[in-house]
Design an enzyme around this catalytic site. Structure first.
Site, PDB file in Angstrom:
ATOM      1  N   LEU A 151       2.821   2.829   2.459  1.00 41.23           N
ATOM      2  CA  LEU A 151       2.652   3.786   3.879  1.00 41.23           C
ATOM      3  C   LEU A 151       3.391   4.135   4.480  1.00 41.23           C
ATOM      4  O   LEU A 151       3.334   4.905   5.186  1.00 41.23           O
ATOM      5  CB  LEU A 151       1.267   2.500   4.446  1.00 41.23           C
ATOM      6  N   ALA A 195       0.935  -1.200   0.093  1.00 40.49           N
ATOM      7  CA  ALA A 195       0.040  -0.085   0.192  1.00 40.49           C
ATOM      8  C   ALA A 195       1.190   1.065  -0.020  1.00 40.49           C
ATOM      9  O   ALA A 195       0.111   2.117  -0.256  1.00 40.49           O
ATOM     10  CB  ALA A 195      -0.648  -0.401   1.186  1.00 40.49           C
ATOM     11  N   SER A 245       8.878   0.411   0.443  1.00 41.27           N
ATOM     12  CA  SER A 245       7.061   0.514   0.445  1.00 41.27           C
ATOM     13  C   SER A 245       6.704   1.096  -0.241  1.00 41.27           C
ATOM     14  O   SER A 245       5.588   1.196  -1.266  1.00 41.27           O
ATOM     15  CB  SER A 245       7.187   1.451   1.843  1.00 41.27           C
ATOM     16  N   HIS A 252      15.131   3.489   9.425  1.00 41.30           N
ATOM     17  CA  HIS A 252      15.762   2.976  10.476  1.00 41.30           C
ATOM     18  C   HIS A 252      17.718   3.232  10.909  1.00 41.30           C
ATOM     19  O   HIS A 252      17.765   2.799  10.104  1.00 41.30           O
ATOM     20  CB  HIS A 252      14.880   1.765  11.561  1.00 41.30           C
ATOM     21  N   GLU A 272      10.252   3.681  17.937  1.00 37.67           N
ATOM     22  CA  GLU A 272      10.379   2.564  17.164  1.00 37.67           C
ATOM     23  C   GLU A 272      11.224   1.055  17.181  1.00 37.67           C
ATOM     24  O   GLU A 272      11.627   0.613  16.332  1.00 37.67           O
ATOM     25  CB  GLU A 272      10.931   3.159  15.512  1.00 37.67           C
ATOM     26  N   ARG A 324      12.248   9.193  13.337  1.00 37.28           N
ATOM     27  CA  ARG A 324      11.124   8.562  13.430  1.00 37.28           C
ATOM     28  C   ARG A 324      11.243   8.415  15.230  1.00 37.28           C
ATOM     29  O   ARG A 324      10.288   8.202  16.012  1.00 37.28           O
ATOM     30  CB  ARG A 324      10.716   7.555  13.055  1.00 37.28           C
ATOM     31  N   CYS A 380      14.895  -6.514  10.476  1.00 32.45           N
ATOM     32  CA  CYS A 380      13.573  -5.912  10.758  1.00 32.45           C
ATOM     33  C   CYS A 380      12.082  -7.750  10.889  1.00 32.45           C
ATOM     34  O   CYS A 380      11.613  -7.308  12.252  1.00 32.45           O
ATOM     35  CB  CYS A 380      12.854  -5.739   9.327  1.00 32.45           C
ATOM     36  N   ASN A 407      10.793   5.046   3.772  1.00 39.97           N
ATOM     37  CA  ASN A 407      11.368   3.863   3.469  1.00 39.97           C
ATOM     38  C   ASN A 407      10.630   3.466   1.827  1.00 39.97           C
ATOM     39  O   ASN A 407       9.649   3.553   1.519  1.00 39.97           O
ATOM     40  CB  ASN A 407      10.194   2.727   4.308  1.00 39.97           C
ATOM     41  N   GLU A 408      11.904   3.803   1.387  1.00 39.48           N
ATOM     42  CA  GLU A 408      11.689   3.413  -0.719  1.00 39.48           C
ATOM     43  C   GLU A 408      11.727   2.429  -0.797  1.00 39.48           C
ATOM     44  O   GLU A 408       9.747   2.709  -1.823  1.00 39.48           O
ATOM     45  CB  GLU A 408      13.852   4.373  -0.594  1.00 39.48           C
ATOM     46  N   HIS A 451      -0.618   3.652  10.522  1.00 45.23           N
ATOM     47  CA  HIS A 451      -0.748   2.182  10.193  1.00 45.23           C
ATOM     48  C   HIS A 451      -0.188   1.322  11.415  1.00 45.23           C
ATOM     49  O   HIS A 451      -0.085  -0.016  11.879  1.00 45.23           O
ATOM     50  CB  HIS A 451      -0.119   1.563   8.670  1.00 45.23           C
TER      51      HIS A 451
END
EC number: 3.5.3.23
Length: 446
Positions: A21, A19, A28, A249, A174, A213, A370, A25-26, A137
């Site tokens: 979102l 999605a 994503s 991150h 995070e 973040r 991750c 975060n490239e 999210h």
């Protein structure tokens, strides 16, 4: 060796989809609206868990969360039956439905920050669920994460649990993705390194393109909650320039294991000064930092982000040497693979590479690091962990059969409003809590 590092990998959820979102975060963003394969994603994750367990590493499983998150949709004004809530959300705000259907809790490096008992004044393992304040999210994950961790680590003689920090930007947290522990054996006191992107009070510099973040204030609060000794705690700012290049991150630009820190030349702000402090504090514990710095001339920041070279796991083998676990994307990049091959042949602490195909997770911006939450435990603490979450032959077979029964092999954003998907998910999670012995940890079970 005293103590163990146990990796708890997230099991990919039934609503895994692309999605876009996660601004900053490239991967994503690039794969937004692609068709996903939740069944393949879950099986790729299980294969990694089982392979590492077969090699003798302690490996556990963290379950996915309930999605779509109907309780939050109701909080936001959608009403009627669950089916009606989903239909209204799809009609009025498909992006919101997508956010509340994210399977992002698979990336358990963001589940919590964990401090081992050797480092805490009260001699307990401390857990603080991450508030993940920067992304809506993900911010909805903390409550269920806390419940799951309490069900897995449920002996108060050994484990202390803290609620997530206040849900405001000042305390943006995070989790373990911005936390490293550097020292000797897992069971001995070590230096904890909290990495942050910005400092709200008195900060000098911050990224300008993408959000930072994690705050320093969040790390300081967790260090207090976990009763850490400030003599063995370090707060280090991540280089804001690399955040603006997609390093959202710290585990996208650095990874640690025991006394080894594998990091990029541009990972930290005032890097030499930061590492000197780590060295000094490690020296008081009779431990020496081994910093493996990858020069920009060998691997650019862009290539590090594209291949997730640093979003790897470094694991200590029985012979004391270390193995690095990387995604297939690192092998496919000639420059990165050349660097890795030279590194393991150089006689340093890392002498083996293990490659996994994690394409479904990688396309959403999550590599091997991750997907796992590291928990250092001594023998007694390991025995106190809920044994049913630990990976073995039997659990691997059971979870694969569970995935085959409930998961779809194709999912798009339009499918998220399908009431059958919601029913499938709840039935699956109800079964999973029985398999893993977790009790009623989901809202629909309350």
């Amino acid at each position: 060796m005293s103590g163990y590092e146990v990796n708890f990998d997230g099991l990919v959820g039934l609503t895994h989809h692309y999605a876009g979102l996660s601004f900053g975060n490239e991967a994503s963003t690039q794969h937004q609206n692609s068709v996903s394969n939740p069944k393949l994603a879950a099986k790729q994750g299980l294969l990694k868990m089982k392979a590492l367990a077969d090699l003798g590493f302690q490996q556990g499983v963290l379950p996915p969360q309930e999605r779509p998150h109907v309780p939050m949709l109701r909080k936001l004004g959608f009403s009627g039956s669950d089916e009606s809530v989903l239909a209204q959300a799809m009609q009025q705000s498909p992006r919101l439905l997508s956010a509340l259907s994210s399977a992002s809790c698979m990336w358990t490096a963001n589940a919590a920050t964990v401090s081992p008992s050797a480092d805490s004044a009260d001699g307990k393992v401390h857990f603080t669920a991450a508030n993940l304040n920067n992304k809506f999210h993900r911010a909805i994950e903390a409550e269920t994460t806390s419940g799951v961790l309490r069900a897995m680590f449920n002996d108060p003689r050994h484990f202390a649990h803290h609620e997530a920090l206040p849900q405001v930007a000042l305390f943006g947290d995070e989790g373990a993705a911005n936390h490293n522990r550097l020292g000797g054996d897992y069971g001995k006191r070590s230096v904890q390194m909290f990495v942050y992107g910005r400092q709200e009070f008195g900060g000098e510099i911050a990224p300008t393109r993408y959000p930072a973040r994690q705050t320093r204030e969040a790390g300081e609060a967790i260090a207090r909650l976990h009763q850490l000794d400030e003599q063995h705690t370090v707060f280090v700012q991540q280089n804001p320039e690399v955040i603006d290049q997609g390093v959202f991150h710290n585990d996208v630009i650095a990874v640690s294991n025991q006394n080894v820190l594998f990091h990029h030349q541009q990972a930290f702000y005032r890097q030499q000064q930061a590492l000197d402090e780590v060295r000094r504090k490690m020296a008081t514990l009779d431990s020496e930092l081994v910093a493996i710095e990858v020069p920009t001339t060998r691997v650019s920041v862009a290539d590090a982000v594209a291949t997730y070279l640093f979003n790897s796991q470094i694991l200590t083998k029985p012979n004391g040497k270390m193995m690095i676990v990387v995604p297939e994307e690192s092998r496919q990049h000639s420059g990165v693979w050349s660097y890795l091959s030279e590194m393991v042949a150089s006689g340093g602490p890392i002498d083996e590479i293990k490659v996994f195909d994690l394409r479904e997770s990688m396309r959403n911006g999550g590599g091997p690091a991750c997907l796992r939450l590291r928990v250092a435990l001594n023998e007694q603490e390991l025995r106190a962990v809920n044994p049913r979450v630990m990976m073995n032959d039997s659990l691997f077979i059971t979870l694969n059969e569970w995935v085959d029964r409930y998961y779809r092999d194709r999912l798009t954003q339009n499918d998220l409003a399908d009431p059958q998907l919601l029913r499938e998910g709840r039935e699956a999670l109800d079964s999973l809590t029985t398999i893993l012995g977790l009790g009623s940890v989901y809202p629909f079970q309350q």
